[in-house]
Write a protein that holds these residues in place. Structure first.
Motif, PDB file in Angstrom:
ATOM      1  N   LYS A 192       0.878  -1.171   0.000  1.00 23.82           N
ATOM      2  CA  LYS A 192       0.000   0.000   0.000  1.00 23.82           C
ATOM      3  C   LYS A 192       0.917   1.224   0.000  1.00 23.82           C
ATOM      4  N   ALA A 193       1.795   1.239  -1.019  1.00 26.19           N
ATOM      5  CA  ALA A 193       2.866   2.228  -1.051  1.00 26.19           C
ATOM      6  C   ALA A 193       2.369   3.644  -1.328  1.00 26.19           C
ATOM      7  N   ASN A 194       1.103   3.776  -1.727  1.00 25.28           N
ATOM      8  CA  ASN A 194       0.558   5.132  -1.901  1.00 25.28           C
ATOM      9  C   ASN A 194       0.200   5.766  -0.554  1.00 25.28           C
ATOM     10  N   VAL A 195       0.189   4.957   0.503  1.00 26.17           N
ATOM     11  CA  VAL A 195      -0.212   5.471   1.816  1.00 26.17           C
ATOM     12  C   VAL A 195       0.821   5.172   2.921  1.00 26.17           C
ATOM     13  N   LEU A 196       1.392   3.983   2.904  1.00 24.56           N
ATOM     14  CA  LEU A 196       2.182   3.538   4.061  1.00 24.56           C
ATOM     15  C   LEU A 196       3.693   3.657   3.832  1.00 24.56           C
ATOM     16  N   GLU A 197       4.374   4.203   4.825  1.00 21.45           N
ATOM     17  CA  GLU A 197       5.829   4.339   4.757  1.00 21.45           C
ATOM     18  C   GLU A 197       6.499   2.964   4.717  1.00 21.45           C
ATOM     19  N   THR A 198       5.971   2.017   5.513  1.00 16.30           N
ATOM     20  CA  THR A 198       6.561   0.659   5.491  1.00 16.30           C
ATOM     21  C   THR A 198       6.476   0.073   4.079  1.00 16.30           C
ATOM     22  N   SER A 199       5.389   0.307   3.384  1.00 16.48           N
ATOM     23  CA  SER A 199       5.251  -0.220   2.021  1.00 16.48           C
ATOM     24  C   SER A 199       6.277   0.400   1.085  1.00 16.48           C
ATOM     25  N   ARG A 200       6.569   1.701   1.308  1.00 16.11           N
ATOM     26  CA  ARG A 200       7.584   2.353   0.444  1.00 16.11           C
ATOM     27  C   ARG A 200       8.956   1.730   0.684  1.00 16.11           C
ATOM     28  N   LEU A 201       9.247   1.372   1.951  1.00 13.25           N
ATOM     29  CA  LEU A 201      10.515   0.683   2.226  1.00 13.25           C
ATOM     30  C   LEU A 201      10.513  -0.693   1.552  1.00 13.25           C
ATOM     31  N   PHE A 247      -1.369  -8.005   5.288  1.00 14.50           N
ATOM     32  CA  PHE A 247      -1.940  -8.143   3.942  1.00 14.50           C
ATOM     33  C   PHE A 247      -1.940  -9.615   3.527  1.00 14.50           C
ATOM     34  N   GLY A 248      -0.875 -10.335   3.909  1.00 18.32           N
ATOM     35  CA  GLY A 248      -0.767 -11.747   3.537  1.00 18.32           C
ATOM     36  C   GLY A 248      -1.829 -12.601   4.200  1.00 18.32           C
ATOM     37  N   ASP A 249      -2.143 -12.260   5.431  1.00 23.88           N
ATOM     38  CA  ASP A 249      -3.180 -12.986   6.167  1.00 23.88           C
ATOM     39  C   ASP A 249      -4.506 -12.911   5.395  1.00 23.88           C
ATOM     40  N   ILE A 250      -4.832 -11.702   4.957  1.00 21.74           N
ATOM     41  CA  ILE A 250      -6.130 -11.473   4.316  1.00 21.74           C
ATOM     42  C   ILE A 250      -6.132 -12.024   2.877  1.00 21.74           C
ATOM     43  N   ILE A 251      -5.091 -11.680   2.132  1.00 21.64           N
ATOM     44  CA  ILE A 251      -5.029 -12.100   0.722  1.00 21.64           C
ATOM     45  C   ILE A 251      -4.972 -13.629   0.600  1.00 21.64           C
ATOM     46  N   SER A 252      -4.253 -14.288   1.520  1.00 23.81           N
ATOM     47  CA  SER A 252      -4.132 -15.749   1.386  1.00 23.81           C
ATOM     48  C   SER A 252      -5.464 -16.441   1.708  1.00 23.81           C
ATOM     49  N   ASP A 253      -6.230 -15.882   2.635  1.00 23.43           N
ATOM     50  CA  ASP A 253      -7.546 -16.485   2.899  1.00 23.43           C
ATOM     51  C   ASP A 253      -8.490 -16.255   1.720  1.00 23.43           C
ATOM     52  N   GLU A 254      -8.395 -15.068   1.131  1.00 25.86           N
ATOM     53  CA  GLU A 254      -9.222 -14.803  -0.057  1.00 25.86           C
ATOM     54  C   GLU A 254      -8.858 -15.802  -1.169  1.00 25.86           C
ATOM     55  N   ALA A 255      -7.549 -15.961  -1.385  1.00 29.01           N
ATOM     56  CA  ALA A 255      -7.108 -16.852  -2.469  1.00 29.01           C
ATOM     57  C   ALA A 255      -7.517 -18.301  -2.206  1.00 29.01           C
ATOM     58  N   SER A 256      -7.539 -18.700  -0.925  1.00 27.53           N
ATOM     59  CA  SER A 256      -7.854 -20.104  -0.635  1.00 27.53           C
ATOM     60  C   SER A 256      -9.276 -20.449  -1.073  1.00 27.53           C
ATOM     61  N   MET A 257     -10.152 -19.452  -1.088  1.00 26.78           N
ATOM     62  CA  MET A 257     -11.531 -19.726  -1.488  1.00 26.78           C
ATOM     63  C   MET A 257     -11.669 -20.012  -2.980  1.00 26.78           C
ATOM     64  N   LEU A 258     -10.634 -19.654  -3.760  1.00 32.27           N
ATOM     65  CA  LEU A 258     -10.680 -19.977  -5.196  1.00 32.27           C
ATOM     66  C   LEU A 258     -10.875 -21.466  -5.410  1.00 32.27           C
ATOM     67  N   CYS A 259     -10.388 -22.266  -4.453  1.00 35.80           N
ATOM     68  CA  CYS A 259     -10.426 -23.724  -4.625  1.00 35.80           C
ATOM     69  C   CYS A 259     -11.694 -24.373  -4.084  1.00 35.80           C
ATOM     70  N   GLY A 260     -12.455 -23.659  -3.293  1.00 33.21           N
ATOM     71  CA  GLY A 260     -13.749 -24.200  -2.895  1.00 33.21           C
ATOM     72  C   GLY A 260     -13.780 -25.030  -1.634  1.00 33.21           C
ATOM     73  N   SER A 261     -12.639 -25.529  -1.138  1.00 35.77           N
ATOM     74  CA  SER A 261     -12.672 -26.259   0.139  1.00 35.77           C
ATOM     75  C   SER A 261     -11.387 -26.058   0.916  1.00 35.77           C
ATOM     76  N   LEU A 262     -11.544 -25.877   2.218  1.00 37.37           N
ATOM     77  CA  LEU A 262     -10.379 -25.738   3.106  1.00 37.37           C
ATOM     78  C   LEU A 262      -9.542 -27.011   3.143  1.00 37.37           C
ATOM     79  N   GLY A 263     -10.174 -28.114   2.836  1.00 33.99           N
ATOM     80  CA  GLY A 263      -9.512 -29.418   2.967  1.00 33.99           C
ATOM     81  C   GLY A 263      -8.510 -29.729   1.863  1.00 33.99           C
ATOM     82  N   LEU A 264      -8.260 -28.755   0.985  1.00 29.46           N
ATOM     83  CA  LEU A 264      -7.384 -29.017  -0.162  1.00 29.46           C
ATOM     84  C   LEU A 264      -6.053 -28.284  -0.106  1.00 29.46           C
TER      85      LEU A 264
END
Ligand code: NAD
Length: 356
Positions: A192-201, A247-264
């Motif tokens: 989120k480099a348009n807002v956060l200093e850590t992202s710019r680093l 960001f990884g926590d949120i994005i990875s859970d979103e991506a996991s739903m692409l597959c349709g089951s937690l068991g995979l």
């Protein structure tokens, strides 16, 4: 001529609670079959974690478990937690065992592959035309950022400090680049480099590491809000996604739903000496425990990740993944996907048959 002695790897086995122990047993069986006829052995050292450890020792991560991991190549974990320990004080909650093992072993690099096999496309909530070539590796920094920064609150204010050092960014970037080099050589930094200093680093450091050490990689930057959309509109366009902890926590859970089951879906968390903790992304599923119907595929794929990333046994990892994919292609699907499907043991038999 005397035959060559097989290599021995030390793996700490952490069955955990409820279906954790059931799917863990499936992985142990598959690894036994897999090592027969190959030039390595896995010496399993079973230890306690989670609720099982609370019951036996009063704490969710006994020192003996940490000590065993210190000298091992990898650890294989089922899952922890469940209603038996819901009313325990915070220091006896099974999930604390997970946080402690990650912190205690410095597991800074979390890997979550999200691969949608064509045989499983119909379980995805997305339309088929969006699901071509979905094969993303999400690399999440796991021990820094706002989850670990200074925290305080009073009645009206609260603060969570998000702090990253150049060193922390560099080491996870190198891990992500190493992985990208063995894949399609494309790396996307989510920030989120348009807002956060850590992202710019992050942008500055990732650019410098790639230019100096991995010039063959194609690097792109994407804001996290745009990434959340693109994961749903064009998931097949990504190869390796690198991002900070939250960001990884949120994005990875979103991506996991692409597959349709937690068991995979499998995961790995690595430290600097390539030791990794390998576990399915799902929990201990107390609602289905003891029925013999847990989906073991995420755990089996976690074992394959262990073979590849910590033991360096790529051929064996490929064989295990091929066996799992073969089962999917033959329609051998667990109850979470097919109400008439086989149980955990039958699926494990089928995987082992394809390994034999
Ligand atoms: P969960 O992942 O255990 O279960 C969510 C749903 O998915 C349930 O309906 C369950 O039956 C189903 N499910 C999960 N894994 C499955 C599998 N392999 N096969 C078939 N179905 C499966 O999440 P929850 O119910 O929120 O949590 C249960 C317990 O697990 C809690 O104590 C939680 O804290 C713990 N937990 C542990 C981990 C871990 O060990 N890494 C992760 C998440 C949750």
């Amino acid at each position: 001529m005397a035959s060559k002695e097989p290599k021995h790897y030390r793996v700490v086995g952490l069955p955990g609670d409820y279906i954790g122990a059931e799917v863990y047993a499936a992985a142990v069986r598959a690894l036994e079959v897999l090592t027969q006829g190959r030039d390595f052995r896995i010496d399993l050292d079973e230890q306690l974690i989670g609720g099982a450890a609370v019951d036996a020792t009063g704490e969710p991560l006994p020192q003996a478990t940490l000590d065993a991991c210190e000298g091992a190549d990898a650890a294989l974990l089922g899952a922890v937690g469940g209603p038996d320990w819901d009313d325990r004080p915070a220091e006896q909650r099974p999930e604390l065992g997970l946080l402690k093992i990650r912190a205690g072993l410095g597991l800074f690099c979390n890997l979550r592959p999200v691969v949608l096999h064509p045989a499983l496309q119909r379980f995805s909530p997305l339309k088929p035309d969006r699901l071509v070539n979905v094969d993303v590796m999400i690399v999440r920094e796991l021990t820094g950022g706002s989850y670990f920064g200074n925290k305080w609150r009073n009645a009206n204010e609260a603060e969570d400090v998000c702090r990253y050092t150049r060193f922390e960014i560099e080491r996870v970037t190198r891990a992500a680049c190493d992985i990208a080099m063995k894949r399609d050589r494309r790396l996307t930094l989510i920030d989120k480099a348009n807002v956060l200093e850590t992202s710019r680093l992050w942008r500055e450091v990732v650019r410098a590491v790639v230019d100096a050490e991995f010039p063959e990689l194609d690097l792109e930057f994407l804001y996290v809000d745009a990434a959340a959309m693109h994961l749903l509109s064009r998931p097949g366009d990504f190869d390796v996604m690198l991002t900070e902890n939250m960001f990884g926590d949120i994005i990875s859970d979103e991506a996991s739903m692409l597959c349709g089951s937690l068991g995979l879906l499998p995961s790995a968390s690595l430290n600097e000496r390539r030791f990794g903790l390998y576990e399915p992304i799902h929990g201990s599923a107390p609602d289905i425990a003891g029925k013999g119907i847990a989906n073991p595929y995420a755990m089996l794929l976690s074992a394959a990740m262990m073979l590849r990333h910590s033991l360096g046994e790529d051929e064996a990892a490929d064989a295990l993944e091929t066996a799992v994919h073969g089962c999917w292609e033959d329609g051998i699907l667990s109850r979470d996907l097919d109400p008439d499907g086989p149980g955990t043991d039958e699926i494990t038999d089928e995987v082992c048959k394809r390994l034999g």
